[in-house]
Design an enzyme around this catalytic site. Structure first.
Site, PDB file in Angstrom:
ATOM      1  N   ASP A 144       3.392  11.725   1.008  1.00 22.00           N
ATOM      2  CA  ASP A 144       2.812  11.843  -0.340  1.00 22.00           C
ATOM      3  C   ASP A 144       3.958  11.813  -1.346  1.00 22.00           C
ATOM      4  OD1 ASP A 144      -0.203  13.338  -1.224  1.00 22.00           O
ATOM      5  OD2 ASP A 144       1.340  12.896  -2.717  1.00 22.00           O
ATOM      6  N   SER A 151     -13.862   2.406  -0.957  1.00 25.22           N
ATOM      7  CA  SER A 151     -14.654   3.002  -2.043  1.00 25.22           C
ATOM      8  C   SER A 151     -15.988   2.312  -2.257  1.00 25.22           C
ATOM      9  CB  SER A 151     -13.856   2.939  -3.345  1.00 25.22           C
ATOM     10  OG  SER A 151     -14.674   3.305  -4.447  1.00 25.22           O
ATOM     11  N   SER A 152     -16.989   3.125  -2.521  1.00 26.35           N
ATOM     12  CA  SER A 152     -18.327   2.626  -2.834  1.00 26.35           C
ATOM     13  C   SER A 152     -18.337   1.800  -4.121  1.00 26.35           C
ATOM     14  CB  SER A 152     -19.282   3.800  -3.008  1.00 26.35           C
ATOM     15  OG  SER A 152     -18.838   4.614  -4.082  1.00 26.35           O
ATOM     16  N   LYS A 207      -9.590  -1.633  -4.055  1.00 24.42           N
ATOM     17  CA  LYS A 207     -10.045  -0.959  -2.841  1.00 24.42           C
ATOM     18  C   LYS A 207     -10.718  -1.952  -1.885  1.00 24.42           C
ATOM     19  CE  LYS A 207      -8.706   3.168  -2.752  1.00 24.42           C
ATOM     20  NZ  LYS A 207      -8.224   3.829  -1.514  1.00 24.42           N
ATOM     21  N   ASP A 242       6.872   7.376  -1.112  1.00 24.84           N
ATOM     22  CA  ASP A 242       5.948   6.511  -1.844  1.00 24.84           C
ATOM     23  C   ASP A 242       5.492   5.420  -0.874  1.00 24.84           C
ATOM     24  OD1 ASP A 242       5.084   4.263  -3.550  1.00 24.84           O
ATOM     25  OD2 ASP A 242       5.859   5.507  -5.196  1.00 24.84           O
ATOM     26  N   TYR A 268      -9.964  -1.057 -10.088  1.00 26.61           N
ATOM     27  CA  TYR A 268      -9.950  -0.104  -8.970  1.00 26.61           C
ATOM     28  C   TYR A 268     -10.860  -0.581  -7.840  1.00 26.61           C
ATOM     29  CZ  TYR A 268     -10.723   4.140  -6.268  1.00 26.61           C
ATOM     30  OH  TYR A 268     -10.838   5.035  -5.235  1.00 26.61           O
ATOM     31  N   PHE A 298      -6.411  15.887  -2.740  1.00 27.29           N
ATOM     32  CA  PHE A 298      -7.658  16.634  -2.528  1.00 27.29           C
ATOM     33  C   PHE A 298      -8.305  16.273  -1.185  1.00 27.29           C
ATOM     34  CE2 PHE A 298     -12.232  15.415  -3.618  1.00 27.29           C
ATOM     35  CZ  PHE A 298     -12.799  16.559  -3.066  1.00 27.29           C
ATOM     36  N   ARG A 328     -19.090   4.483 -20.398  1.00 27.86           N
ATOM     37  CA  ARG A 328     -17.730   4.195 -19.966  1.00 27.86           C
ATOM     38  C   ARG A 328     -17.637   2.779 -19.405  1.00 27.86           C
ATOM     39  NH1 ARG A 328     -15.088   8.166 -15.568  1.00 27.86           N
ATOM     40  NH2 ARG A 328     -15.825   6.563 -14.135  1.00 27.86           N
TER      41      ARG A 328
HETATM   42  C1  UD1 Z   1     -15.738   5.863  -8.485  1.00 29.59           C
HETATM   43  C2  UD1 Z   1     -16.379   5.546  -7.129  1.00 29.59           C
HETATM   44  C3  UD1 Z   1     -15.964   6.592  -6.115  1.00 29.59           C
HETATM   45  C4  UD1 Z   1     -14.460   6.743  -6.094  1.00 29.59           C
HETATM   46  C5  UD1 Z   1     -13.946   7.090  -7.480  1.00 29.59           C
HETATM   47  C6  UD1 Z   1     -12.434   7.192  -7.504  1.00 29.59           C
HETATM   48  C7  UD1 Z   1     -18.499   4.519  -7.785  1.00 29.59           C
HETATM   49  C8  UD1 Z   1     -19.961   4.585  -7.720  1.00 29.59           C
HETATM   50  N1  UD1 Z   1     -17.835   5.540  -7.259  1.00 29.59           N
HETATM   51  O1  UD1 Z   1     -16.293   7.035  -8.950  1.00 29.59           O
HETATM   52  O2  UD1 Z   1     -16.414   6.201  -4.839  1.00 29.59           O
HETATM   53  O3  UD1 Z   1     -14.135   7.776  -5.235  1.00 29.59           O
HETATM   54  O4  UD1 Z   1     -14.339   6.062  -8.357  1.00 29.59           O
HETATM   55  O5  UD1 Z   1     -11.974   7.600  -8.743  1.00 29.59           O
HETATM   56  O6  UD1 Z   1     -17.934   3.575  -8.275  1.00 29.59           O
HETATM   57  N2  UD1 Z   1     -18.355  10.817 -16.411  1.00 29.59           N
HETATM   58  C9  UD1 Z   1     -18.832  11.493 -17.513  1.00 29.59           C
HETATM   59  N3  UD1 Z   1     -17.985  12.332 -18.178  1.00 29.59           N
HETATM   60  C10 UD1 Z   1     -16.689  12.543 -17.794  1.00 29.59           C
HETATM   61  C11 UD1 Z   1     -16.213  11.854 -16.638  1.00 29.59           C
HETATM   62  C12 UD1 Z   1     -17.070  11.005 -15.983  1.00 29.59           C
HETATM   63  O7  UD1 Z   1     -19.979  11.328 -17.899  1.00 29.59           O
HETATM   64  O8  UD1 Z   1     -15.976  13.334 -18.439  1.00 29.59           O
HETATM   65  C13 UD1 Z   1     -19.268   9.942 -15.683  1.00 29.59           C
HETATM   66  C14 UD1 Z   1     -18.738   8.549 -15.418  1.00 29.59           C
HETATM   67  O9  UD1 Z   1     -18.965   7.703 -16.517  1.00 29.59           O
HETATM   68  C15 UD1 Z   1     -19.538   8.171 -14.170  1.00 29.59           C
HETATM   69  C16 UD1 Z   1     -19.739   9.497 -13.450  1.00 29.59           C
HETATM   70  O10 UD1 Z   1     -19.476  10.518 -14.401  1.00 29.59           O
HETATM   71  O11 UD1 Z   1     -20.784   7.642 -14.527  1.00 29.59           O
HETATM   72  C17 UD1 Z   1     -18.805   9.698 -12.289  1.00 29.59           C
HETATM   73  O12 UD1 Z   1     -17.497   9.417 -12.715  1.00 29.59           O
HETATM   74  P1  UD1 Z   1     -16.231   9.738 -11.818  1.00 29.59           P
HETATM   75  O13 UD1 Z   1     -16.322  11.106 -11.275  1.00 29.59           O
HETATM   76  O14 UD1 Z   1     -15.026   9.347 -12.596  1.00 29.59           O
HETATM   77  O15 UD1 Z   1     -16.414   8.792 -10.564  1.00 29.59           O
HETATM   78  P2  UD1 Z   1     -16.900   7.243 -10.414  1.00 29.59           P
HETATM   79  O16 UD1 Z   1     -16.215   6.398 -11.401  1.00 29.59           O
HETATM   80  O17 UD1 Z   1     -18.362   7.217 -10.285  1.00 29.59           O
END
Ligand code: UD1
Length: 314
Positions: free
Chosen positions: A33, A120-121, A148, A56, A144, A12, A273
């Site tokens: 990739d 990553s943040s 990173k 890879d 993760y 992406f 989560r």
């Molecule tokens: C994290 C990193 C981000 C990185 C990514 C890679 C942080 C703040 N960010 O993203 O920089 O690019 O990993 O994978 O750590 N959620 C739901 N329902 C769902 C899926 C997710 O509520 O079905 C929630 C999660 O619990 C989370 C938020 O949405 O609180 C974002 O989740 P996600 O999009 O997976 O990214 P992060 O884990 O925040």
């Protein structure tokens, strides 16, 4: 001989970067990739300008060959996702840590000048203060995040010990067209988009009050291009936040999307989560100062463009 190589270039963010490099004047780009999470379809529009290598990043010899003559490597390849790294830590460690080590080793041995790295943040974990600044103590909460962060350390060490120019950019929840919504580990906004278009409720883990600095993919692409060109004496070996600087909760994001689509679909709430960070927001001062970072898309603009892309690609 191509001057630019993108690892994870069929993914992406990587494929957006490939298109950005071509728009910026590159005549051809090499993509490395293994199509584990990437997809060659992401490169359809630019296929004629891409040299695609199904490699890879754990394969040093193949990387070494691919990087022959390359000047700048953008290292985007990774096994993403916080929960995935908790459920299955071995592959994510292997790709995100050992793979990154290989990318650096091959880059150095091939005479690459600079590596720009997708950090990553997540490395910040939960901080008492927002926004999160690069000078803060890191506190990874998941494999993760730790992986990173290890990559950042390797970047800095390759700059200081081996004379490779490196720049690490901490991404803050990047979203946009082509983000794959089909995995249980998909980014939340891609899941929101497909739920909205299917008129289904998304599941929010916890109370939905967790917040993110969602960053539109084109702003991250622009920042990478700047990081590739910034003066080495200013940026090499350093780490920069690549966020937008804003912050929105999941509840607010879902409300905004319902408003755009003029529907009312209450979300479903599930258990929190594991490894989840509560709040995330980037301090962008250093990236603005040293890299000329200037995000062009508000969250709502990015969401509208992304939603249209999902609608049209169905
Ligand atoms: C994290 C990193 C981000 C990185 C990514 C890679 C942080 C703040 N960010 O993203 O920089 O690019 O990993 O994978 O750590 N959620 C739901 N329902 C769902 C899926 C997710 O509520 O079905 C929630 C999660 O619990 C989370 C938020 O949405 O609180 C974002 O989740 P996600 O999009 O997976 O990214 P992060 O884990 O925040």
């Amino acid at each position: 001989m191509n001057r630019h190589l993108v690892t994870g270039g069929a993914g992406f963010i990587g494929s957006a970067l490939v298109r950005g490099l071509l728009r910026d004047g590159a005549s051809r780009v090499t993509v490395v990739d293994n199509l584990l999470t990437g997809n060659e379809r992401n490169l359809d529009e630019v296929r004629d300008s891409v040299d695609f290598l199904n490699v890879d990043i754990r394969d040093y010899n193949a990387l070494r060959k691919a990087m022959d003559g390359v000047e700048v490597v953008f290292h985007e390849a990774a096994i993403p996702s916080v929960p995935r790294s908790i459920h299955d830590p071995v592959p994510s460690h292997d790709v995100n840590v050992n793979g990154t080590f290989n990318v650096l080793r091959a880059a150095k041995d091939s005479g690459v000048r600079r590596v720009v790295y997708a950090a990553s943040s997540s490395c910040y974990g939960d901080t008492l203060v927002l926004p999160k600044v690069e000078t803060m103590q890191t506190n990874p909460k998941s494999p993760y995040a730790a992986q990173k962060l290890m990559g950042e350390y390797y970047m800095s060490v390759w700059a200081s010990c081996f004379g490779l120019e490196t720049v690490s950019i901490r991404y803050f929840n990047v979203f946009g067209p082509r983000q794959d919504p089909t995995s249980p580990y998909s980014g939340i906004l891609s899941l929101f988009m497909t739920a909205l278009l299917d008129r289904r409720s998304p599941t929010l883990f916890g109370d939905g009050g967790q917040s993110r600095d969602f960053t539109f993919v084109e702003d991250v692409v622009a920042l990478n291009l700047k990081a590739a060109k910034a003066p080495a004496e200013v940026v090499s070996g350093k780490v920069y936040n690549g966020g937008n600087g804003g912050r929105i909760t999941l509840n607010e994001a879902w409300s905004l999307l319902q408003g755009i689509e003029r529907v009312s679909i209450p979300p479903v709430y599930g258990p929190p989560r594991e490894g989840d960070v509560r709040d995330s927001q980037a301090d962008t001062v250093a990236a603005v100062r040293d890299l000329g970072h200037s995000p062009q898309y508000t969250f709502e603009e990015g969401m509208r463009l992304t939603l249209e892309w999902y609608r049209n690609s169905r």
